[in-house]
Design a protein around this motif. Structure first.
Motif, PDB file in Angstrom:
ATOM      1  N   ARG A  97       9.575   1.284  76.557  1.00  0.00           N
ATOM      2  CA  ARG A  97      10.067   1.398  74.538  1.00  0.00           C
ATOM      3  C   ARG A  97      10.023  -0.066  74.022  1.00  0.00           C
ATOM      4  O   ARG A  97      10.973  -0.782  74.058  1.00  0.00           O
ATOM      5  CB  ARG A  97      11.664   2.376  74.609  1.00  0.00           C
ATOM      6  N   GLU A 119      16.522   8.600  81.249  1.00  0.00           N
ATOM      7  CA  GLU A 119      16.267   9.150  79.779  1.00  0.00           C
ATOM      8  C   GLU A 119      17.107  10.168  79.981  1.00  0.00           C
ATOM      9  O   GLU A 119      17.246  10.669  78.380  1.00  0.00           O
ATOM     10  CB  GLU A 119      15.034   7.866  79.396  1.00  0.00           C
ATOM     11  N   TYR A 120      16.009  11.387  80.162  1.00  0.00           N
ATOM     12  CA  TYR A 120      15.782  12.968  80.945  1.00  0.00           C
ATOM     13  C   TYR A 120      16.911  13.294  81.097  1.00  0.00           C
ATOM     14  O   TYR A 120      17.103  14.301  80.994  1.00  0.00           O
ATOM     15  CB  TYR A 120      14.549  12.999  81.503  1.00  0.00           C
ATOM     16  N   ILE A 150      11.267   2.435  80.447  1.00  0.00           N
ATOM     17  CA  ILE A 150      12.348   3.734  80.533  1.00  0.00           C
ATOM     18  C   ILE A 150      12.494   4.520  81.988  1.00  0.00           C
ATOM     19  O   ILE A 150      11.198   4.137  83.113  1.00  0.00           O
ATOM     20  CB  ILE A 150      10.761   5.023  79.979  1.00  0.00           C
ATOM     21  N   THR A 191       8.758  12.127  74.916  1.00  0.00           N
ATOM     22  CA  THR A 191       9.836  11.720  75.897  1.00  0.00           C
ATOM     23  C   THR A 191       9.567  12.222  76.586  1.00  0.00           C
ATOM     24  O   THR A 191       9.583  12.145  78.001  1.00  0.00           O
ATOM     25  CB  THR A 191      11.127  11.754  75.050  1.00  0.00           C
TER      26      THR A 191
END
Length: 459
Positions: A370, A437-438, A433, A355
């Motif tokens: 993903r 997401e992070y 992505i 990730t």
């Protein structure tokens, strides 16, 4: 008296730790690994000496790795496909040229792949070679056992090779039943004592060769989960390649080298194999017995060869700096770069590191996706409209440096079109992505990602 013994023991352990740290500094494959082992062995020899015995070696000793040549002679072949010429470095790395004359078939997911492999085994007349990283004693494992026993009973020479670590829960009764039925069975392990302690070096190859008439290579192991029988990871997404033609001899050679390493016995080489089609194929074996970083070089060469696109599918995205730089340079050249990774985790440490690497890849302009329906275990590469790769190699440091792997590179427009159609369907089931997401992850989860990345050399 006791304190004196303890003091002498402590001094001896620290001296041994310092000596071992010197070995680690000289022999570790990466500077990060050398630093980590050296600090641990010098400061905490009580807890690091034994792990170093099992995990510290950077090279397999005594394995007969294939010869590497400066040129595999592909440039001298006037009939070579231009893509083969462009990938001549990989032919040199493999020590053999691309072979022409192959018929290729994509086998999408476990049911199609095992139906084809079991059907080929059932037709065997001379010999069957089977190798998997994981074999489970479950429904699919018992079907494989029965298929091999039936051929052995018919007088066919049957050899089965499995990895002792990957198949750690395979019961002795499973193996004993095969041996009593005439199947030659062996766990992959070096016969030299210095290799027996090493747990890091695993044979991750998956291949089947039947009568030198056909061969199979890809990402599937033998277990019910590969047919979708493992919640919450199902449906399991994977791909196998069936090939017919001269390169089947190279699959046989790869199995024979592993068999000789494990047993000391030599299998007969393949005879002449007639052309079956028009595709050009190169079988590339990589592993920790090689003097060079063959796994990383394979991906790097494929990416550098791209002019229009590089589409990658991998369950674990832990690239080294060379591969990540190659992907970034491809983006800067205007290449369509897409990487497909799972949305579900089967190994949480690797998932966390993947990730973080995916987030950093986004910053470099690499398209990251993903796969949504289930667990993505497929190892596939498509370059432009002519070159495709199917094999056992993941895009991570373990596959680059620690595992024995095998990959079939195919140069053929028709097969590349089949790969494109398959991957387009896969990407249609993906979610792109995004940076959030992070960025939106809880702080402790982001810390866990960075901690997981510290273990990149062994992931």
């Amino acid at each position: 008296m006791l304190t004196d013994i303890l003091a002498l023991t402590a001094v001896a352990l620290h001296l041994l730790g310092i000596t071992t740290a010197m070995h680690a500094v000289v022999h570790a494959r990466t500077p990060q690994g050398a630093m980590a082992w050296a600090l641990g062995l010098v400061l905490l020899p009580y807890v690091t000496l034994v792990p170093y015995l099992y995990l510290g070696s950077s090279h397999v000793h005594g394995y007969a790795s294939p010869p590497r040549r400066r040129s595999a002679g592909i440039l001298a072949n006037p009939d070579a496909h231009p893509a083969c010429v462009r990938l001549d470095a990989l032919a040199a790395l493999a020590g053999r040229p691309f072979r022409r004359g192959h018929a290729l078939r994509l086998l999408v997911d476990g049911q199609a792949a095992f139906d084809a492999m079991f059907a080929a085994i059932a037709r065997a007349q001379r010999d069957v070679l089977v190798q998997f990283f994981i074999i489970h004693d479950d429904v699919l494992g018992l079907l494989l056992q029965q298929a091999l026993l039936e051929r052995a009973a018919a007088g066919v020479r049957v050899h089965l090779l499995y990895d002792n670590i990957g198949s750690h829960d395979l019961p002795p009764a499973y193996v004993d039943t095969l041996r009593r039925g005439g199947v030659q069975v062996q766990a992959f392990a070096g016969r030299r004592w210095r290799n027996r302690f090493q747990l890091n070096f695993r044979n991750h190859r998956k291949l089947v060769v039947v009568d030198d008439a056909c061969g199979f290579v890809g990402g599937l192991n033998v277990g019910d989960e590969y047919l979708g029988g493992r919640l919450p990871l199902s449906p399991w997404r994977d791909t196998q390649l069936e090939l017919r033609g001269p390169a089947v001899a190279d699959l046989r050679r790869a199995f024979a080298e592993d068999w000789h390493w494990s047993t000391g016995t030599t299998l007969p080489a393949a005879g002449a194999i007639a052309d079956q089609g028009t595709a050009s194929v190169l079988v590339l074996t990589t592993g920790p017995a090689d003097d060079q970083e063959t796994g990383s070089l394979c991906f790097t060469a494929l990416i550098h060869a791209a002019r229009q696109r590089v589409w990658l599918s991998t369950p674990y995205f832990v690239p080294d700096s060379a591969v990540l730089s190659a992907l970034q340079l491809a983006v800067l050249r205007g290449v369509d770069v897409r990487v497909m990774i799972p949305s579900r985790a089967d190994h949480h440490g690797v998932f966390l590191a993947s990730t973080l690497h995916a987030h950093e890849a986004l910053q470099r302009g690499i398209g990251m996706y993903r796969y949504q329906p289930g667990f993505l275990h497929q190892k596939a590469v498509l370059v432009d409209d002519h070159t495709a790769a199917i094999g056992s190699m993941n895009l991570d440091s373990r596959s680059f440096r620690l595992n024995f792997e095998i990959t079939a590179l195919a140069v053929d427009e028709a097969f590349a079109a089949d790969m494109e159609a398959m991957l387009r369907e896969d990407f249609a089931r993906c979610r792109a992505i995004e940076a959030r997401e992070y960025d939106d992850a809880p702080y402790l989860r982001r810390v866990a990602m960075h901690v997981a990345r510290l273990f990149d050399p062994i992931l």
